[in-house]
Design an enzyme around this catalytic site. Structure first.
Site, PDB file in Angstrom:
ATOM      1  N   GLY A 528     -44.303 -43.418 -22.382  1.00 28.94           N
ATOM      2  CA  GLY A 528     -43.770 -42.080 -22.552  1.00 28.94           C
ATOM      3  C   GLY A 528     -42.271 -42.045 -22.388  1.00 28.94           C
ATOM      4  O   GLY A 528     -41.604 -43.080 -22.287  1.00 28.94           O
ATOM      5  N   LYS A 544     -41.465 -37.912 -16.077  1.00 31.64           N
ATOM      6  CA  LYS A 544     -41.997 -38.775 -17.130  1.00 31.64           C
ATOM      7  C   LYS A 544     -43.097 -38.041 -17.882  1.00 31.64           C
ATOM      8  O   LYS A 544     -44.128 -37.679 -17.309  1.00 31.64           O
ATOM      9  CB  LYS A 544     -42.528 -40.072 -16.526  1.00 31.64           C
ATOM     10  CG  LYS A 544     -43.080 -41.055 -17.556  1.00 31.64           C
ATOM     11  CD  LYS A 544     -43.550 -42.331 -16.893  1.00 31.64           C
ATOM     12  CE  LYS A 544     -44.083 -43.344 -17.895  1.00 31.64           C
ATOM     13  NZ  LYS A 544     -44.546 -44.577 -17.237  1.00 31.64           N
ATOM     14  N   ASP A 636     -45.676 -55.763 -15.189  1.00 27.75           N
ATOM     15  CA  ASP A 636     -44.585 -55.517 -16.144  1.00 27.75           C
ATOM     16  C   ASP A 636     -43.240 -55.503 -15.431  1.00 27.75           C
ATOM     17  O   ASP A 636     -42.453 -54.569 -15.571  1.00 27.75           O
ATOM     18  CB  ASP A 636     -44.814 -54.200 -16.884  1.00 27.75           C
ATOM     19  CG  ASP A 636     -43.967 -54.097 -18.160  1.00 27.75           C
ATOM     20  OD1 ASP A 636     -43.539 -55.154 -18.670  1.00 27.75           O
ATOM     21  OD2 ASP A 636     -43.737 -52.977 -18.634  1.00 27.75           O
TER      22      ASP A 636
END
Length: 809
Positions: A528, A544, A636
């Protein structure tokens, strides 16, 4: 009317049925159980002093416990499932015929078990000393398990504390879940009290400022045993020894680590059936760590007792809970010309020193603190040991502060010059209310399991008798119930996360207004777009907005569920969320300096900042992997997901791709994912070759990020060895290895590797440490990579002494 009569008759039968099976008992035999729904389902000790059963700890929430019934109010001395209460409906403690004792909640899920087995019959007995024991039902009475081997916050007389056990305080007087304090034997064989929260651990008893032998302790006896005897003597194998004030009389006593962090012996007064303190470990309560929170000080006198106060220029975060500490009424910056210092005599914050140095002048100490963005003040004290000047201790965190006339030094508090004349003195009016319960009551609500066949038969019988004359009413009731259930389902779905995490829920309209209709974009990723916003309470936030595709809600639930379990200074803090219709939004604290990726190509990150970012990121990941309630893989790690606050301190963010592994769920090595996760260039080889995954995938990504910070080169776009551009995965690592192995001296290969933006302004020892640790992190064989806690340890070694680091590598 007829239906009501029949229904009343059925209820009477049920009451008779349930009461007939309830009776006081002294032994639980295999194949039997205790039910949470039957208050009389308890085990009693033969002397009547102790009881064992389900103890209410919240709304519809119960723990299986042992408590003292001889006191005026039940006094809990042991709990099986203090951090995982069970539901008030359907939960049971069952002794299976195979010898295992299990506690199941309302949906028949095992919450706790002894994991014992026996080929012969077994029974559960509560002894006169309060020990709950599982023994074989024969003449030998072989002991299979006992509660004395797993204490919670209390030791009963003759119960031994060993090297493998410890006491953990309760959260508060009425919240029995695990708190912040621990009594344990340390590796040096000394019995200690420890303040233990996710981002801080510190010993406060015996006095950490002196050596154990100066406190009368011995480190030579490695038996590590401590016991409170029947006469009131508490002794440990490290030579600690004390007597209760009523020593000698055989009365009922207990040793408890209280929620305020003090260790006390309590004696029961038989006439009033109340407890009195007959000994306590710490007479000066302000020396207990963590009681007042950050940026505050503790004061004590015999009239007003213990009290907490904010430092000048700071305000309390909560008006009811001092543990949350205080926050600055101003903004910190790295502009040293805007700050000066306010002297606070006799104020001593403990710990969090940064590069303390001796024989310093006051002006030199001020200059040192002003040059450090992270410095919040410094302690300046006369060097009593050498009698040759003063000691300077810059503080990167103001914690465990207390006011004591016996401390001769001063705390010099770093404040904006503009605020210097307006800040108030330390207030002495705000008193810590230790008796106040700040805990949120636990609520355990589950779908009720189907009842026994006899209960179903009676209910269906009542319905069948009245079905003819009540058909119309019954149909209307069914329609209304179905409508109400459907209308509640969405509300239950939306409210689940709020109940689980305690975050504030915002409406979509509120966040649209806060962001100016989502106009100021500050970042974006696969999940997003992130916008800058101002919340109704004037806090600046990063909001977010998740994609509205099918995976949007999945990522939303993953991120909220993950961050709801985290609490660490190097992890992003979430303030709230929005789950309204198709909209899914997350509200985070705003990071003034953006991401590490935004700063790597600028001159804003000098060498010291880069090294601190490497250490802080490693600490955050070590917490994720090894310290929080569940094992969490981030999956990540990259510069875009490492954010920097106003002090350039790192905070790991974006857990939308994280993988949770329950500690009780087994081995991390067996983890599997439904799809490849991460970012090209930072992904470990395990992803590509479909190998078993564990926390070492994050270690690999971290190593790539460190190499990027050192070299200034991206792993997916660096100069290859033949002068061209190498964009395939993994080119950064062999390039660095060739420079390290081919350099004539370490100074030569370091000069070739270093980011040109550093302009030769770096510490050679620290660079070598970072590079070698990073190369170890990016080994192809995951078993050859260190854990993140080992990375933290290696990075914090003395920058000029790399021998230990070499041995660990």
């Amino acid at each position: 009317m007829e239906f009501l009569c029949v229904f009343s008759w059925v209820l009477s039968l049920l009451l008779i049925f349930s009461s007939s099976s309830s009776a006081e008992q002294y032994v639980l035999r295999d194949g039997s159980s205790l039910s949470v729904e039957k208050p009389t389902d308890v085990l009693l000790s033969p002397n009547g002093v102790f009881s064992a059963g389900f103890f209410r700890v919240g709304v519809r929430a119960f723990c299986f416990a042992v408590w003292i019934t001889k006191s005026k109010d039940p006094t809990v001395v042991w709990m099986a499932n203090r951090d995982e209460p069970v539901n008030g409906i359907g939960s049971k403690l069952s002794l299976q015929k195979n010898g295992n004792l299990i506690l199941t909640d309302g949906v028949r899920r095992t919450q706790w078990e002894t994991k014992t087995a026996s080929s012969s019959s077994v029974e559960l007995i509560l002894l006169n000393d309060g020990n709950l024991v599982l023994v074989t039902a024969n003449s030998e009475k072989e002991k299979l398990w006992q509660s004395f081997d797993s204490p919670t916050d209390t030791l009963l007389p003759e119960q031994v504390l060993t090297k493998d056990t410890f006491l953990t305080s309760s959260r508060s007087i009425s919240n029995f879940s695990s708190g912040n304090y621990r009594l344990y034997f340390d590796n040096d064989n000394v019995l200690r009290l420890l303040y233990n929260v996710p981002d801080t651990t510190s010993v406060y008893w015996p006095n950490p400022a002196i050596m154990p032998w100066q406190s009368g302790r011995s480190t030579y006896n490695n038996s590590r045993l401590a016991v409170l005897n029947l006469l009131g003597n508490f002794a440990a194998s490290d030579n600690f020894n004390c007597n209760s004030s009523d020593y000698g009389g055989k009365i009922l006593r207990r040793l408890t680590l209280d929620p305020d962090g003090n260790l006390r012996i309590y004696s029961l007064v038989s006439e009033s059936r109340t407890w009195v303190v007959s000994w306590q470990a710490i007479s000066q309560p302000c020396t207990i760590h963590g009681i007042c929170g950050d940026n505050s000080v503790c004061g004590y006198d015999h009239v007003r007792g213990r009290r907490c106060s904010c430092l000048p220029g700071y305000r309390a975060r909560s008006t009811t809970n001092w543990i949350q500490g205080c926050e600055p009424e101003f903004e910190f910056s790295c502009n040293s010309s805007k700050f000066d210092f306010k002297s606070l005599p006799h104020v001593q914050p403990f710990g969090f020193d940064r590069d303390g140095f001796p024989s310093a002048s006051l002006e030199a100490c001020k200059e040192r603190c002003l040059s450090m963005c992270s410095c919040r003040g410094f302690v300046f004290d006369y060097d009593m040991t050498n009698n040759n000047g003063y000691l300077c201790y810059p503080k990167i965190r103001l914690f465990n502060g207390f006011i004591t006339p016996s401390f001769s030094g001063n705390l010099y508090l770093k404040l904006p010059k503009a605020n210097m004349n307006s800040v108030k003195k330390i207030s002495t009016e705000s008193r810590l209310e230790c008796s106040r319960d700040f805990a949120v009551q636990l609520n355990r609500t589950y779908e009720k399991a189907r009842g026994a066949w006899s209960l179903n038969f009676l209910l269906w019988f009542a319905v069948s008798v009245a079905i003819f004359e009540m058909t119309c009413i019954f149909l209307v009731w069914c329609v209304l119930f179905r409508t109400e259930k459907d209308s509640d389902s969405e509300a239950a779905k939306q409210g689940y996360i709020q109940a689980a995490t305690g975050f504030k829920k915002f409406t979509y309209a509120q966040l649209k207004k806060a962001t100016g209709s989502f106009t100021e974009e500050i970042g974006r990723g696969g999940g997003g777009v992130v916008y800058r916003g101002v919340l109704p309470d004037n806090r600046i936030a990063a909001i977010k907005k998740l994609n509205e595709a099918n995976q949007g809600e999945g990522e939303f639930l993953a991120e909220v569920g993950t961050i709801g379990r985290l609490n660490h200074m190097n992890l992003i803090e979430m303030w709230g969320y929005c789950a309204e219709g198709k909209h899914r939004l997350l509200i985070y604290e705003f990071m003034e300096h953006g991401s590490l990726a935004d700063n790597l190509s600028s001159n804003s990150l000098n060498w010291e900042k880069r090294f601190d970012i490497a250490v802080g990121t490693a600490r955050g990941l070590a917490y994720l992997h090894e310290e929080c309630l569940e094992w969490i893989l981030h999956c990540d790690i990259k510069p875009q997901n490492i954010l920097l606050d106003s002090d350039y301190q790192p905070k790991v963010a974006d857990f939308g791709l994280s993988k949770l592994l329950n500690r009780g769920g087994g081995d991390m090595n067996g983890s599997s994912f439904s799809r490849i996760r991460g970012t090209r260039g930072y992904m470990a080889p395990e992803w590509v070759y479909n190998l078993p995954l564990n926390s070492k995938v994050d270690v690999y990504s971290y190593g790539i990020v460190v190499l990027e910070m050192v070299t200034g080169k991206s792993p997916i776009g660096i100069h290859s060895l033949d002068g061209g551009m190498a964009t395939e995965h993994g080119r950064l690592v062999p390039w660095v290895r060739e420079k390290v192995n081919g350099g004539a001296t370490r100074e030569s290969w370091i000069a070739e590797l270093m980011d040109p933006l550093m302009a030769n302004e770096y510490n050679v020892d620290k660079v070598e440490c970072l590079v070698r640790v990073a190369l170890k992190c990016v080994e192809d064989d995951k078993d050859s990579r260190p854990t993140m806690s080992q990375v933290v340890e290696m990075l914090l070694q003395n920058e000029g002494k790399l021998s230990k680091i070499h041995s660990m590598l």
